[in-house]
Design a protein around this motif. Structure first.
Motif, PDB file in Angstrom:
ATOM      1  N   PHE A   1       0.846  -1.188   0.000  1.00 14.42           N
ATOM      2  CA  PHE A   1       0.000   0.000   0.000  1.00 14.42           C
ATOM      3  C   PHE A   1       0.890   1.251   0.000  1.00 14.42           C
ATOM      4  O   PHE A   1       1.853   1.321   0.770  1.00 14.42           O
ATOM      5  CB  PHE A   1      -0.887   0.030   1.242  1.00 14.42           C
ATOM      6  CG  PHE A   1      -1.855  -1.118   1.336  1.00 14.42           C
ATOM      7  CD1 PHE A   1      -3.079  -1.078   0.680  1.00 14.42           C
ATOM      8  CD2 PHE A   1      -1.539  -2.246   2.085  1.00 14.42           C
ATOM      9  CE1 PHE A   1      -3.978  -2.129   0.779  1.00 14.42           C
ATOM     10  CE2 PHE A   1      -2.438  -3.305   2.192  1.00 14.42           C
ATOM     11  CZ  PHE A   1      -3.653  -3.248   1.534  1.00 14.42           C
ATOM     12  N   LYS A   2       0.516   2.238  -0.822  1.00 11.26           N
ATOM     13  CA  LYS A   2       1.277   3.497  -0.873  1.00 11.26           C
ATOM     14  C   LYS A   2       0.379   4.647  -0.429  1.00 11.26           C
ATOM     15  O   LYS A   2      -0.768   4.771  -0.873  1.00 11.26           O
ATOM     16  CB  LYS A   2       1.794   3.750  -2.287  1.00 11.26           C
ATOM     17  CG  LYS A   2       2.845   4.848  -2.373  1.00 11.26           C
ATOM     18  CD  LYS A   2       3.486   4.886  -3.756  1.00 11.26           C
ATOM     19  CE  LYS A   2       4.630   5.870  -3.813  1.00 11.26           C
ATOM     20  NZ  LYS A   2       5.282   5.868  -5.155  1.00 11.26           N
ATOM     21  N   PHE A   3       0.924   5.487   0.455  1.00 14.26           N
ATOM     22  CA  PHE A   3       0.139   6.576   1.036  1.00 14.26           C
ATOM     23  C   PHE A   3       0.061   7.784   0.104  1.00 14.26           C
ATOM     24  O   PHE A   3       1.038   8.152  -0.559  1.00 14.26           O
ATOM     25  CB  PHE A   3       0.747   7.019   2.365  1.00 14.26           C
ATOM     26  CG  PHE A   3       0.747   5.955   3.427  1.00 14.26           C
ATOM     27  CD1 PHE A   3      -0.438   5.368   3.840  1.00 14.26           C
ATOM     28  CD2 PHE A   3       1.933   5.534   4.016  1.00 14.26           C
ATOM     29  CE1 PHE A   3      -0.445   4.383   4.817  1.00 14.26           C
ATOM     30  CE2 PHE A   3       1.944   4.563   4.988  1.00 14.26           C
ATOM     31  CZ  PHE A   3       0.755   3.973   5.394  1.00 14.26           C
ATOM     32  N   CYS A   4      -1.113   8.428   0.129  1.00 13.37           N
ATOM     33  CA  CYS A   4      -1.299   9.694  -0.589  1.00 13.37           C
ATOM     34  C   CYS A   4      -1.457  10.861   0.383  1.00 13.37           C
ATOM     35  O   CYS A   4      -1.607  12.012  -0.042  1.00 13.37           O
ATOM     36  CB  CYS A   4      -2.509   9.610  -1.508  1.00 13.37           C
ATOM     37  SG  CYS A   4      -4.084   9.283  -0.659  1.00 13.37           S
ATOM     38  N   ALA A   5      -1.450  10.560   1.681  1.00 15.89           N
ATOM     39  CA  ALA A   5      -1.579  11.591   2.718  1.00 15.89           C
ATOM     40  C   ALA A   5      -0.777  11.168   3.933  1.00 15.89           C
ATOM     41  O   ALA A   5      -0.498   9.979   4.121  1.00 15.89           O
ATOM     42  CB  ALA A   5      -3.040  11.799   3.097  1.00 15.89           C
ATOM     43  N   ASN A   6      -0.400  12.143   4.734  1.00 13.01           N
ATOM     44  CA  ASN A   6       0.375  11.851   5.946  1.00 13.01           C
ATOM     45  C   ASN A   6      -0.498  11.194   7.014  1.00 13.01           C
ATOM     46  O   ASN A   6      -1.704  11.455   7.117  1.00 13.01           O
ATOM     47  CB  ASN A   6       0.967  13.140   6.525  1.00 13.01           C
ATOM     48  CG  ASN A   6       1.957  13.795   5.591  1.00 13.01           C
ATOM     49  OD1 ASN A   6       2.457  13.179   4.663  1.00 13.01           O
ATOM     50  ND2 ASN A   6       2.233  15.069   5.848  1.00 13.01           N
TER      51      ASN A   6
ATOM     52  N   TYR B   1      -5.301   4.476  15.048  1.00 13.20           N
ATOM     53  CA  TYR B   1      -5.958   4.740  13.769  1.00 13.20           C
ATOM     54  C   TYR B   1      -6.887   3.575  13.439  1.00 13.20           C
ATOM     55  O   TYR B   1      -6.507   2.406  13.572  1.00 13.20           O
ATOM     56  CB  TYR B   1      -4.920   4.872  12.655  1.00 13.20           C
ATOM     57  CG  TYR B   1      -4.255   6.222  12.563  1.00 13.20           C
ATOM     58  CD1 TYR B   1      -4.855   7.275  11.892  1.00 13.20           C
ATOM     59  CD2 TYR B   1      -3.002   6.436  13.136  1.00 13.20           C
ATOM     60  CE1 TYR B   1      -4.242   8.519  11.792  1.00 13.20           C
ATOM     61  CE2 TYR B   1      -2.369   7.669  13.041  1.00 13.20           C
ATOM     62  CZ  TYR B   1      -2.993   8.707  12.366  1.00 13.20           C
ATOM     63  OH  TYR B   1      -2.384   9.928  12.267  1.00 13.20           O
ATOM     64  N   SER B   2      -8.083   3.886  12.973  1.00 10.01           N
ATOM     65  CA  SER B   2      -8.993   2.840  12.496  1.00 10.01           C
ATOM     66  C   SER B   2      -8.583   2.443  11.080  1.00 10.01           C
ATOM     67  O   SER B   2      -7.898   3.197  10.366  1.00 10.01           O
ATOM     68  CB  SER B   2     -10.435   3.347  12.490  1.00 10.01           C
ATOM     69  OG  SER B   2     -10.623   4.323  11.466  1.00 10.01           O
TER      70      SER B   2
ATOM     71  N   MET C   1      -7.120   3.544   5.395  1.00 10.30           N
ATOM     72  CA  MET C   1      -7.385   3.324   3.970  1.00 10.30           C
ATOM     73  C   MET C   1      -7.711   4.628   3.251  1.00 10.30           C
ATOM     74  O   MET C   1      -7.448   4.766   2.046  1.00 10.30           O
ATOM     75  CB  MET C   1      -8.508   2.312   3.793  1.00 10.30           C
ATOM     76  CG  MET C   1      -8.147   0.892   4.244  1.00 10.30           C
ATOM     77  SD  MET C   1      -6.596   0.264   3.531  1.00 10.30           S
ATOM     78  CE  MET C   1      -6.990   0.300   1.776  1.00 10.30           C
ATOM     79  N   ALA C   2      -8.243   5.611   3.966  1.00 14.27           N
ATOM     80  CA  ALA C   2      -8.498   6.919   3.354  1.00 14.27           C
ATOM     81  C   ALA C   2      -7.195   7.625   2.977  1.00 14.27           C
ATOM     82  O   ALA C   2      -7.201   8.523   2.119  1.00 14.27           O
ATOM     83  CB  ALA C   2      -9.315   7.795   4.304  1.00 14.27           C
TER      84      ALA C   2
END
Length: 267
Positions: free
Chosen positions: A105-110, A118-119, A124-125
């Protein structure tokens, strides 16, 4: 608190990473006594270059058996560890000589460090893309199976080289990753096949474990970084193979060429 012993251990491991030499284990007097000391050493070693991604190791029984521990551990990949699909990996001197098929998985937000968990929905958001990956782990210890979790954590959870495949273009968010079959082939021959549930029951569960573990230690996860969630199938000995390919039906694949040119003595 970083003690002189932990700093000495970190310096030994940093030199081993840079010079390519191997320790039998850390000297007994400076071995980490628990998991937290192992992570403190890892923190120091990781400062030598920017962190491109994170790994969850020992998420399956096969992965745990391979390094002789019984629970997941976390590690980091520096920018110099990341290879492009269809490139070439230098396997000369690699002690483990295995390849692992993984969901990434690659993050688009910090995801800033915080006190409350964290839920999975929050995590996933912040995930922008899903990838397939090939891990080519190694250890700075000759006796890595006997090293134990604190020393393996100090050694960055056996992080070495990682092949990050292209982003998966299909609408994967609605898929049940636990049941997806992922195959690893050596020179075109199937060597192992696993499913997403091999990674701590679900790649998303492994991702959540990593995010909350890192957050609990006061470390921010950053947009652009990735998390690879652990081997699916078996860690596979590459033997004399020159090519590794990992595929998931309808998701495409990732591949890497293997090169073994041992450096001889100087003239």
């Amino acid at each position: 608190m970083i003690t002189d012993n932990l700093d000495q251990a970190a310096q030994l491991l940093t030199r081993a990473c840079q010079d390519g030499h191997r320790l039998t284990m850390l000297p007994r007097a400076i071995q980490p006594s628990d998991l937290e000391q192992g992570y403190q050493i890892q923190d120091i070693v990781a400062t030598r270059e920017p962190v491109a991604g994170w790994k969850v190791a020992a998420t399956s029984q096969a992965g745990q058996n391979h390094i002789g521990i019984s629970h997941p551990i976390a590690g980091r990949f520096g920018a110099s560890c990341i290879l492009d699909s269809k490139g070439t990996a230098d396997m000369a001197g690699n002690l483990m000589q295995v390849a692992e098929a993984e969901f990434v998985f690659k993050f688009c937000a910090n995801l800033p460090a915080r006190t409350n968990l964290y839920s999975i929905d929050e995590i996933m958001a912040c995930v922008g893309t899903l990838h397939l990956g090939i891990e080519l782990p190694d250890s700075r210890y000759e006796l890595f199976v006997q090293a134990g979790a604190p020393q393996l954590i100090a050694d960055n959870a056996c992080a070495n080289l990682f092949v990050l495949g292209p982003k998966i273009e299909s609408d994967w968010r609605g898929d049940d990753l636990t049941s997806l079959k992922i195959s690893l082939c050596l020179d075109g021959v199937l060597a192992t096949e696993g499913v997403g549930s091999d990674a701590l029951g679900d790649p998303k569960t492994a991702l959540s474990w990593l995010v909350n573990h890192v957050s609990d230690r006061g470390i921010d996860l950053l947009a652009g970084q990735f998390v690879t969630t652990g081997v699916c199938g078996d860690p596979t000995s590459v033997g004399t193979a020159s090519h590794v390919q990992v595929e998931v039906e309808n998701y495409g694949g990732v591949e890497i060429n293997l090169l073994r040119i041992e450096q001889g003595p100087p003239d």
